[in-house]
Design an enzyme around this catalytic site. Structure first.
Site, PDB file in Angstrom:
ATOM      1  N   LYS A 189       0.820  -1.227   0.000  1.00  0.00           N
ATOM      2  CA  LYS A 189       0.000   0.000   0.000  1.00  0.00           C
ATOM      3  C   LYS A 189       0.852   1.275   0.000  1.00  0.00           C
ATOM      4  O   LYS A 189       0.443   2.296  -0.545  1.00  0.00           O
ATOM      5  CB  LYS A 189      -0.972  -0.005   1.180  1.00  0.00           C
ATOM      6  CG  LYS A 189      -2.052  -1.074   1.017  1.00  0.00           C
ATOM      7  CD  LYS A 189      -3.056  -1.108   2.138  1.00  0.00           C
ATOM      8  CE  LYS A 189      -3.914  -2.365   2.017  1.00  0.00           C
ATOM      9  NZ  LYS A 189      -4.922  -2.502   3.049  1.00  0.00           N
ATOM     10  N   ASP A 214     -10.059   1.701   2.243  1.00  0.00           N
ATOM     11  CA  ASP A 214     -10.145   0.898   3.475  1.00  0.00           C
ATOM     12  C   ASP A 214     -10.772   1.715   4.594  1.00  0.00           C
ATOM     13  O   ASP A 214     -11.655   1.234   5.319  1.00  0.00           O
ATOM     14  CB  ASP A 214      -8.743   0.475   3.951  1.00  0.00           C
ATOM     15  CG  ASP A 214      -8.143  -0.636   3.113  1.00  0.00           C
ATOM     16  OD1 ASP A 214      -8.908  -1.474   2.602  1.00  0.00           O
ATOM     17  OD2 ASP A 214      -6.904  -0.667   2.978  1.00  0.00           O
ATOM     18  N   GLY A 235      -4.174  -2.156  18.650  1.00  0.00           N
ATOM     19  CA  GLY A 235      -3.313  -2.240  17.482  1.00  0.00           C
ATOM     20  C   GLY A 235      -3.050  -0.879  16.872  1.00  0.00           C
ATOM     21  O   GLY A 235      -3.901   0.020  16.952  1.00  0.00           O
ATOM     22  N   GLY A 286      -1.123  -0.538  13.626  1.00  0.00           N
ATOM     23  CA  GLY A 286      -0.493  -0.742  12.321  1.00  0.00           C
ATOM     24  C   GLY A 286      -1.073   0.190  11.264  1.00  0.00           C
ATOM     25  O   GLY A 286      -1.745   1.183  11.573  1.00  0.00           O
ATOM     26  N   GLY A 287      -0.818  -0.161   9.998  1.00  0.00           N
ATOM     27  CA  GLY A 287      -1.243   0.696   8.894  1.00  0.00           C
ATOM     28  C   GLY A 287      -2.753   0.885   8.823  1.00  0.00           C
ATOM     29  O   GLY A 287      -3.236   1.990   8.542  1.00  0.00           O
ATOM     30  N   TYR A 325     -11.685 -11.042   8.923  1.00  0.00           N
ATOM     31  CA  TYR A 325     -12.943 -11.618   8.431  1.00  0.00           C
ATOM     32  C   TYR A 325     -12.713 -13.078   8.040  1.00  0.00           C
ATOM     33  O   TYR A 325     -11.579 -13.526   7.914  1.00  0.00           O
ATOM     34  CB  TYR A 325     -13.483 -10.819   7.241  1.00  0.00           C
ATOM     35  CG  TYR A 325     -12.532 -10.750   6.065  1.00  0.00           C
ATOM     36  CD1 TYR A 325     -11.614  -9.712   5.964  1.00  0.00           C
ATOM     37  CD2 TYR A 325     -12.528 -11.728   5.075  1.00  0.00           C
ATOM     38  CE1 TYR A 325     -10.721  -9.657   4.908  1.00  0.00           C
ATOM     39  CE2 TYR A 325     -11.641 -11.675   4.015  1.00  0.00           C
ATOM     40  CZ  TYR A 325     -10.747 -10.637   3.941  1.00  0.00           C
ATOM     41  OH  TYR A 325      -9.853 -10.593   2.898  1.00  0.00           O
ATOM     42  N   GLY A 350     -14.752  -8.351  10.087  1.00  0.00           N
ATOM     43  CA  GLY A 350     -14.261  -7.438   9.058  1.00  0.00           C
ATOM     44  C   GLY A 350     -14.953  -7.553   7.707  1.00  0.00           C
ATOM     45  O   GLY A 350     -14.555  -6.873   6.748  1.00  0.00           O
TER      46      GLY A 350
HETATM   47  P1  NDP Z   1       0.245  -4.153  10.414  1.00  0.00           P
HETATM   48  O1  NDP Z   1       1.231  -5.241  10.191  1.00  0.00           O
HETATM   49  O2  NDP Z   1       0.509  -2.799   9.831  1.00  0.00           O
HETATM   50  O3  NDP Z   1       0.047  -3.953  12.027  1.00  0.00           O
HETATM   51  C1  NDP Z   1      -0.144  -5.026  12.851  1.00  0.00           C
HETATM   52  C2  NDP Z   1      -0.546  -4.528  14.268  1.00  0.00           C
HETATM   53  O4  NDP Z   1      -0.945  -5.688  15.003  1.00  0.00           O
HETATM   54  C3  NDP Z   1       0.560  -3.862  15.064  1.00  0.00           C
HETATM   55  O5  NDP Z   1      -0.015  -2.893  15.907  1.00  0.00           O
HETATM   56  C4  NDP Z   1       1.116  -5.032  15.892  1.00  0.00           C
HETATM   57  O6  NDP Z   1       1.722  -4.636  17.107  1.00  0.00           O
HETATM   58  C5  NDP Z   1      -0.159  -5.776  16.188  1.00  0.00           C
HETATM   59  N1  NDP Z   1      -0.002  -7.205  16.449  1.00  0.00           N
HETATM   60  C6  NDP Z   1       0.345  -8.177  15.557  1.00  0.00           C
HETATM   61  N2  NDP Z   1       0.325  -9.389  16.163  1.00  0.00           N
HETATM   62  C7  NDP Z   1      -0.066  -9.174  17.445  1.00  0.00           C
HETATM   63  C8  NDP Z   1      -0.284 -10.029  18.568  1.00  0.00           C
HETATM   64  N3  NDP Z   1      -0.108 -11.356  18.484  1.00  0.00           N
HETATM   65  N4  NDP Z   1      -0.682  -9.471  19.740  1.00  0.00           N
HETATM   66  C9  NDP Z   1      -0.872  -8.139  19.845  1.00  0.00           C
HETATM   67  N5  NDP Z   1      -0.667  -7.271  18.821  1.00  0.00           N
HETATM   68  C10 NDP Z   1      -0.273  -7.786  17.632  1.00  0.00           C
HETATM   69  O7  NDP Z   1      -1.153  -4.738   9.943  1.00  0.00           O
HETATM   70  P2  NDP Z   1      -2.333  -4.008   9.165  1.00  0.00           P
HETATM   71  O8  NDP Z   1      -2.686  -2.765   9.877  1.00  0.00           O
HETATM   72  O9  NDP Z   1      -2.004  -3.952   7.725  1.00  0.00           O
HETATM   73  O10 NDP Z   1      -3.527  -5.073   9.322  1.00  0.00           O
HETATM   74  C11 NDP Z   1      -4.145  -5.286  10.571  1.00  0.00           C
HETATM   75  C12 NDP Z   1      -5.326  -6.219  10.386  1.00  0.00           C
HETATM   76  O11 NDP Z   1      -6.323  -5.595   9.580  1.00  0.00           O
HETATM   77  C13 NDP Z   1      -4.974  -7.547   9.708  1.00  0.00           C
HETATM   78  O12 NDP Z   1      -5.585  -8.599  10.447  1.00  0.00           O
HETATM   79  C14 NDP Z   1      -5.641  -7.415   8.345  1.00  0.00           C
HETATM   80  O13 NDP Z   1      -6.047  -8.674   7.863  1.00  0.00           O
HETATM   81  C15 NDP Z   1      -6.848  -6.547   8.682  1.00  0.00           C
HETATM   82  N6  NDP Z   1      -7.425  -5.817   7.532  1.00  0.00           N
HETATM   83  C16 NDP Z   1      -8.742  -6.034   7.217  1.00  0.00           C
HETATM   84  C17 NDP Z   1      -9.331  -5.351   6.158  1.00  0.00           C
HETATM   85  C18 NDP Z   1     -10.767  -5.612   5.833  1.00  0.00           C
HETATM   86  O14 NDP Z   1     -11.218  -5.160   4.764  1.00  0.00           O
HETATM   87  N7  NDP Z   1     -11.538  -6.254   6.679  1.00  0.00           N
HETATM   88  C19 NDP Z   1      -8.565  -4.400   5.335  1.00  0.00           C
HETATM   89  C20 NDP Z   1      -7.187  -4.226   5.757  1.00  0.00           C
HETATM   90  C21 NDP Z   1      -6.650  -4.932   6.815  1.00  0.00           C
HETATM   91  P3  NDP Z   1       3.294  -4.179  17.189  1.00  0.00           P
HETATM   92  O15 NDP Z   1       3.334  -2.732  16.747  1.00  0.00           O
HETATM   93  O16 NDP Z   1       3.623  -4.358  18.627  1.00  0.00           O
HETATM   94  O17 NDP Z   1       4.053  -5.089  16.269  1.00  0.00           O
END
Ligand code: NDP
Length: 263
Positions: A65, A101, A121, A123-124, A209, A229
């Site tokens: 992305k 998104d 969380g 992340g992105g 999802y 999701g």
């Molecule tokens: P990123 O890799 O950018 O971020 C992941 C985040 O999850 C970080 O904050 C990370 O923490 C945290 N994390 C990962 N594993 C664990 C764990 N075991 N315990 C606690 N925290 C954890 O991911 P994205 O933001 O790209 O995606 C996040 C989710 O969103 C995914 O599951 C993806 O499938 C879903 N998604 C769904 C969409 C939809 O249309 N329904 C669209 C886009 C995404 P840390 O910073 O500590 O590493």
């Protein structure tokens, strides 16, 4: 009428529902389009491959992305602000980039009651959705297991905490924005923290999802309404389809066709 080609670029990409969603909508609406999937290994080749394949539009998923953002000639205001693009449309040789998104998630969450939201969380996906929720009047707090990714949220004025510094408050909605539970049964935060916030919430939401995560299972033990999701995925797809077809169809016209991919 010309035949338009579309695709999803990602790695991995074999699991994606997007081809089914968009092809149902093309067929149902009588639009002469066809949507495929393409496993893109090198993000910096996105633009070259887009033109080689003679595409009209693409969706972009993990991990490209940011590369998609960099490949665009023109960005809409929101995509520019969040630095991530999941939808590209070609118009007269130029690539136009959008982020669908976040508006997809906003639409999904707006079907639930309340504006005080806790994100698990950082992340992105959390980044772009937090920004759009804030613009829509939501009060978003962000809880993450590690501190690194929280700095950007703090700069943007969000309340943040790690598991160690978190003081539970009352939130209307608790949202799993992590990938915890995607391929395992782990919870997005220690259960003691979840036990402190879920009972007071109106509902719990997961961006994952296709399965019931341990987080949503836990929410159900407290009798809370849940949403996975799927709606976010459907709504981001409908908004992308609006861009792909240059706004020929409304959201409500596209929805019943694309929804068939979830039956
Ligand atoms: P990123 O890799 O950018 O971020 C992941 C985040 O999850 C970080 O904050 C990370 O923490 C945290 N994390 C990962 N594993 C664990 C764990 N075991 N315990 C606690 N925290 C954890 O991911 P994205 O933001 O790209 O995606 C996040 C989710 O969103 C995914 O599951 C993806 O499938 C879903 N998604 C769904 C969409 C939809 O249309 N329904 C669209 C886009 C995404 P840390 O910073 O500590 O590493």
């Amino acid at each position: 009428m010309s035949h338009y080609l579309y695709a999803i670029f990602g790695n991995p990409v074999s699991h994606s529902k997007s081809p089914l969603m968009h092809n149902y909508a093309f067929k149902g609406l009588g639009f002469n389009g066809c949507y495929n999937r393409y496993r893109l290994e090198e993000g910096n080749r996105l633009k070259e491959i887009f033109f080689t394949l003679k595409l009209k539009g693409i969706n972009i998923t993990v991990p490209h992305k940011e590369a998609a953002f960099a490949a665009c000639d023109k960005l809409d205001d929101f995509a520019r602000k969040v630095g991530a693009v999941n939808t590209i449309v070609e118009r007269e040789g130029k690539l136009y980039g959008y982020n669908t998104d976040a508006p997809g998630f906003l639409k999904a969450i707006s079907e639930l009651e309340g504006k005080r939201v806790l994100f698990l969380g950082a992340g992105g996906t959390a980044q772009s959705t937090a920004v759009i929720l804030k613009e829509a009047g939501y009060d978003v707090s962000v809880l993450n297991r590690s501190a690194g990714r929280l700095a950007k949220f703090e700069e943007e004025g969000f309340k943040t905490a790690t598991f160690e510094t978190f003081t539970p408050q009352r939130y209307d909605l608790v949202v799993n924005m992590t990938s915890a539970g995607l391929e395992d049964e782990s919870l997005p935060a220690p259960q003691a923290l979840l036990d402190a916030v879920i009972p007071q919430a109106n509902a719990c939401v997961d961006v994952i999802y296709g399965k019931e995560t341990s987080f949503l299972k836990l929410a159900k033990t407290y009798g809370k309404p849940t949403k996975d999701g799927s709606d976010m995925l459907l709504y981001q797809g409908i908004i992308a389809f609006e861009h792909f077809t240059d706004y020929k169809y409304t959201f409500d016209e596209i929805k019943p066709h694309m929804q068939k991919a979830f039956l």
